[in-house]
Design a protein around this motif. Structure first.
Motif, PDB file in Angstrom:
ATOM      1  N   UNK A   1      49.024  -6.711   8.798  1.00 22.71           N
ATOM      2  CA  UNK A   1      47.908  -6.367   9.684  1.00 22.71           C
ATOM      3  C   UNK A   1      47.097  -7.600  10.065  1.00 22.71           C
ATOM      4  N   UNK A   2      47.081  -8.589   9.176  1.00 24.63           N
ATOM      5  CA  UNK A   2      46.323  -9.814   9.423  1.00 24.63           C
ATOM      6  C   UNK A   2      47.163 -10.881  10.123  1.00 24.63           C
ATOM      7  N   UNK A   3      48.426 -10.548  10.423  1.00 24.24           N
ATOM      8  CA  UNK A   3      49.293 -11.501  11.095  1.00 24.24           C
ATOM      9  C   UNK A   3      50.022 -12.444  10.163  1.00 24.24           C
ATOM     10  N   UNK A   4      50.056 -12.112   8.878  1.00 26.47           N
ATOM     11  CA  UNK A   4      50.702 -12.970   7.883  1.00 26.47           C
ATOM     12  C   UNK A   4      51.803 -12.179   7.178  1.00 26.47           C
ATOM     13  N   UNK A   5      52.327 -12.704   6.109  1.00 22.15           N
ATOM     14  CA  UNK A   5      53.451 -12.045   5.454  1.00 22.15           C
ATOM     15  C   UNK A   5      53.416 -12.253   3.948  1.00 22.15           C
ATOM     16  N   UNK A   6      54.188 -11.440   3.263  1.00 20.21           N
ATOM     17  CA  UNK A   6      54.365 -11.564   1.821  1.00 20.21           C
ATOM     18  C   UNK A   6      55.800 -11.261   1.456  1.00 20.21           C
TER      19      UNK A   6
END
Length: 603
Positions: A97-102
């Motif tokens: 949702x924040x434009x990042x990844x995990x």
């Protein structure tokens, strides 16, 4: 700031200067590489993103986006780690949702001392900590990450994860707690039933029913043992969100805290403007804050091993004398089982870690300028709560239950819950927080054993009928992995209840549950490496004084020198249940006093 706290901190800093600088330089060099994904080859990156959907591939190939490593100790056999099944997906969704990844960078083994106590598998328990550290490092070695979240709680697991993460200390790193299980039957009732069973007054099925009522749901065990000590100490060190350690499993607040932490990691990643790498968090002030919280809470003796090994992973040298000096000036401010009747849920309701930190700050016993992964140390004096379904932190004003966490002007003991003993038998640690004044000093004849099982057999035969110091040797780190000797506790408690003065002396360990038996544990040097316990015989007089820090055998130096060591006459017991795979650990492991670790050449 209390002058003893200041002096201990300075002593740690001075003795660690060279080692710490080498560590920091290494971490700074790793940080200067920037996003390590950018240095991977096209083929490297293709492998790293192959399993991702198109959206995540785009994020991972954009080196301005943050990719958070998840190191998980999930399994569905152990209650404290079962809740982690859903955490990776939850964390990933917040990051997306924040434009990042995990990405789940790796899993680590998670074994439970509660399952293996008294069993062969217990010989692997302590060794698993270093294996977990190595497994964490292997997960992070793919070099595709900008921050790290550690999903782990229990005895060797969380310390091992932290040790491994410190090898990648340039990454901002935090723990994601899972929370305690709901309270079942009281810990006092559970222990009473165990003692009745040991005395032959309660059948196996009745005991099984009681145990299943005590351990009955997902979450950590509710007594204040090593798992909950990990959580309390690591929150006090600023390694998780304030007030998050003991929020109940699967509660709305727990879920919101996990979401908040996932998003927070983006804000402290390299290049964020608020870069908070792990190597800057874990320094001598952070460690001293953790040790002070350990003492004030009467925490697990296992941390006399773990904190030394964690510190060494950060280029810092702690020793048992630091523990002893801190214990002299840090009062006991909590009462949780086995130090009192309350469990960890009662501690949470009384104000939890923020309330304890507030009391320590009032007494000028913690470094308020230590670094933390969130805010400042002042924020760790605040309790997390939900307002309009959003997290907020509110100052803790006072203990909500002075029987569990002391009132502002009160304390349960003038000194911390751990003490160091020294004398002609060597050096040992003892948990004093649950001992009555009358139990702190004992002089009695020894009964010498090589196994906790032999002690239980002698008890069943009725061989104990007087004051006694039970000696259990050949249970140190290099002998058999230093298993916890909890099978002894019901036996020794029954003897104590009969009016005998009883103590335990061993090179093994007991964790946080030694209760009201004065127990000199982690004795160093251990028997298998020439310790004096090898020369003791039944009937030797042993003097243990937890007030003065003394552990002596009433034999002269000449008498001890003339005695021959009694070699362990038992056949090799290190085959089966996978123990043969850990023979290098038995050869290489350091002493209990230097963290019982195989990961470092020297201290």
């Amino acid at each position: 700031m209390n002058p003893i706290i200041q002096q201990v901190t300075q002593d740690i800093r001075q003795r660690s200067l060279a080692l710490r600088q080498a560590y920091v330089s290494r971490m700074q060099a790793q940080a200067e590489q920037g996003s390590t994904r950018a240095s991977l080859s096209c083929g490297n990156l293709a492998h790293a993103v192959a399993a991702c959907n198109s959206e995540q591939k785009g994020q991972l190939l954009d080196f301005t986006r943050v990719n958070v490593a998840i190191i998980s100790a999930y399994n569905d056999m152990l209650s404290a780690h079962q809740p982690y099944a859903s955490y990776p997906q939850q964390i990933k969704e917040i990051l997306i949702k924040l434009g990042h990844s995990g990405q789940v960078a790796g899993g680590v083994p998670a074994m439970c001392d509660g399952v293996t106590q008294g069993q062969e598998g217990m010989d692997l328990s302590l060794y698993s900590r270093d294996l977990i550290a190595q497994s964490t490092a292997i997960g992070l070695s793919h070099q595709g990450f900008d921050a790290c979240l550690l999903l782990g709680v229990c005895d060797k697991i969380a310390p091992g994860q932290l040790m491994g993460a410190l090898a990648f200390g340039h990454l901002p790193t935090a723990f994601v707690p899972s929370g305690p299980m709901p309270s079942g039957i009281s810990n006092q009732e559970k222990v009473a039933m165990r003692q009745q069973h040991a005395a032959g007054e309660l059948g196996d099925q009745a005991l099984q029913d009681i145990e299943c009522k005590a351990y009955h749901a997902p979450g950590t065990c509710t007594f204040y043992g090593t798992a909950n000590t990990n959580q309390l100490v690591f929150e006090a060190m600023g390694l998780m969100l304030p007030g998050s350690a003991f929020v109940p499993t699967n509660s709305n607040l727990r879920n919101k805290l996990t979401d908040k932490l996932a998003s927070h990691m983006v804000s402290i990643a390299l290049g964020s403007g608020d870069y908070r790498p792990l190597y800057r968090i874990v320094d001598e002030k952070c460690l001293v804050n953790g040790l002070v919280a350990l003492m004030a809470s009467g925490g697990s003796t296992n941390h006399t091993l773990h904190m030394i090994a964690i510190a060494r992973s950060a280029g810092i040298i702690l020793n048992w004398d630091d523990f002893a000096k801190l214990a002299s000036c840090v009062p006991q401010l909590t009462r949780m089982y086995p130090n009192g009747p309350a469990d960890i849920n009662a501690f949470e309701q009384a104000g939890a870690v923020p309330c304890l930190m507030r009391l320590l700050a009032q007494r000028k016993l913690i470094h308020m300028d230590a670094s933390t992964i969130y805010g400042t140390v002042s924020d760790y004096l605040k309790q997390a709560c939900l307002e309009d379904n959003r997290i907020s932190w509110v100052p803790v004003l006072a203990s909500k239950d002075p029987a569990v966490i002391a009132a502002d002007d009160q304390q349960f003991s003038n000194s911390g819950g751990l003490q160091v003993l020294a004398g002609n038998l060597g050096r040992a640690v003892i948990k004093t927080s649950a001992l009555e004044a009358s139990q702190r000093v004992i002089t009695a004849s020894a009964r010498v054993f090589d196994s906790q099982h032999d002690v239980a057999e002698a008890y069943q035969k009725g061989e104990f009928n007087q004051d006694v110091v039970v000696v259990v040797r050949y249970n140190g780190p290099s002998a058999n992995g230093m298993p916890e000797l909890h099978k002894l506790m019901p036996v020794l408690a029954n003897l104590q209840n009969k009016g005998f003065k009883v103590a335990l002396v061993t090179d093994g360990r007991l964790s946080g549950a030694s209760g009201k038996i004065p127990s000199a544990i982690h004795l160093n040097p251990e028997t298998a490496k020439g310790g004096i316990l090898s020369k003791l015989r039944d009937g030797d007089i042993i003097h243990l004084d937890a007030n003065q820090g003394i552990l002596d055998c009433r034999l002269t130096a000449q008498q001890l020198q003339q005695r021959e060591s009694q070699a362990d006459s038992k056949p090799d017991q290190h085959v089966g249940t996978g123990r043969e795979l850990f023979s290098p650990f038995r050869r290489l492991i350091s002493s209990a006093e230097t963290g019982a670790t195989v990961l470092f050449d020297s201290f």
